[in-house]
Design an enzyme around this catalytic site. Sequence first.
Site, PDB file in Angstrom:
ATOM      1  N   SER A 183       0.827  -1.204   0.000  1.00 58.07           N
ATOM      2  CA  SER A 183       0.000   0.000   0.000  1.00 58.07           C
ATOM      3  C   SER A 183       0.871   1.269   0.000  1.00 58.07           C
ATOM      4  O   SER A 183       1.792   1.379  -0.814  1.00 58.07           O
ATOM      5  CB  SER A 183      -0.928  -0.070   1.226  1.00 58.07           C
ATOM      6  OG  SER A 183      -1.901   0.925   1.206  1.00 58.07           O
ATOM      7  N   ASP A 239      -8.796  -4.770  -6.510  1.00 61.35           N
ATOM      8  CA  ASP A 239      -8.321  -3.760  -5.554  1.00 61.35           C
ATOM      9  C   ASP A 239      -8.320  -2.383  -6.239  1.00 61.35           C
ATOM     10  O   ASP A 239      -7.660  -2.208  -7.267  1.00 61.35           O
ATOM     11  CB  ASP A 239      -6.895  -4.147  -5.109  1.00 61.35           C
ATOM     12  CG  ASP A 239      -6.271  -3.152  -4.133  1.00 61.35           C
ATOM     13  OD1 ASP A 239      -6.938  -2.169  -3.747  1.00 61.35           O
ATOM     14  OD2 ASP A 239      -5.102  -3.378  -3.754  1.00 61.35           O
ATOM     15  N   HIS A 293      -7.550  -5.282  -1.289  1.00 62.87           N
ATOM     16  CA  HIS A 293      -6.308  -4.561  -0.981  1.00 62.87           C
ATOM     17  C   HIS A 293      -5.507  -5.294   0.096  1.00 62.87           C
ATOM     18  O   HIS A 293      -4.280  -5.411   0.011  1.00 62.87           O
ATOM     19  CB  HIS A 293      -6.630  -3.126  -0.535  1.00 62.87           C
ATOM     20  CG  HIS A 293      -5.422  -2.253  -0.403  1.00 62.87           C
ATOM     21  ND1 HIS A 293      -4.511  -2.085  -1.428  1.00 62.87           N
ATOM     22  CD2 HIS A 293      -4.956  -1.490   0.637  1.00 62.87           C
ATOM     23  CE1 HIS A 293      -3.545  -1.265  -1.022  1.00 62.87           C
ATOM     24  NE2 HIS A 293      -3.787  -0.901   0.216  1.00 62.87           N
TER      25      HIS A 293
END
Length: 312
Positions: A183, A239, A293
């Site tokens: 991320s 995602d 995610h």
Amino acid sequence: MLALISLLTLLPSALSAPIFGLSLGSDADPATGATTVVSLSDVESSLLRPAQFARVAYCSTKSITTWTCGDPCKALGNVTFLQSGGDEGLIPLYYIAHDPTDESIVVAHEGTDSKNILSILNDAKFGLVDLNATRFPETAGQGIQVHSGFQQTFERTADGLLAGVQKGLADFGVKKVSVTGHSLGAAVATMTGLFIKNNVDPSVEVTVTGFGLPRGGNKAWADFLDQNSPVTFMSNQNDPVPAVPPRFLGFQHTSGEIHIVDDSQQNFVNCPGQDNENCVTGNSLLKTDVGNHKGPYFDDISFGHSACPDGQ
Ligand SMILES: *[C@@H]1O[C@H](CO)[C@@H](O)[C@H](O)[C@H]1NC(C)=O
Ligand SMILES: *[C@@H]1O[C@H](CO)[C@@H](O)[C@H](O)[C@H]1NC(C)=O
């Protein structure tokens, strides 16, 4: 994958390039964007340890320092913690460790959950700004721009981090650095990787791996990384994070995407070129799944505090 293996032996000079980028010479063609299948064992051989180290970065500083972060730490075996920075708040945590299995110094950056990262990515105050040409002098005059929030995060720990990596390389006599993150941590890792590469002996191999990586800069930045500090990143199904910030705002992904096709944790494809329409870039915005995610990506690896003892 036999073609990939024979190509690897033919191209010793390209060994610092991302593993899967090399399969471009087989049936994957950047011009057509045709993807090729990547087996679980190939994913594991190059991405398992980076994924496990990135997972540990979500645990508390104390449990990382003492390498007592439960299953995420145990999965990596006998690793020596070297240094950490950040404050688990405004300045996301990073840590440096020696990995005897891979004979490398590892830098792992903590990320943030899908809600936070999407609010950063959708925040108009974080647009494209010039890459810091004092820190990256070789990039001056090339029109390279990066996401201002990612650069600010990177700048907060860059100097102390580099000193720690240099010390780790000297103390352990290793010639490899692996930079990883999920991320926001993946976005910062792309900047850290280039910064380390520019400031260690050229004989040191630096690899950069990201999971759920958002777009971090403009095309000039993506091109520069492709040529000088290639990135390998995994995108999981629908995602939304790797699909933002959008290209119409001038953002562009680097090459090196490995896309997870379904939730079996078995089916992966190599996506040649930048922003391959057959992979995460081609996803319909109507079909996003923020749960993708976090993961799992493969081997039951998910990212977030919940994997750590007491969820910390
Ligand atoms: C763990 O690694 C350290 C340093 O690399 C080494 O001194 C120690 O002997 C290792 N322990 C085990 C159980 O392998
Ligand atoms: C740019 O990098 C230099 C170090 O090379 C640093 O001192 C300076 O604070 C950075 N500028 C910004 C705006 O982050």
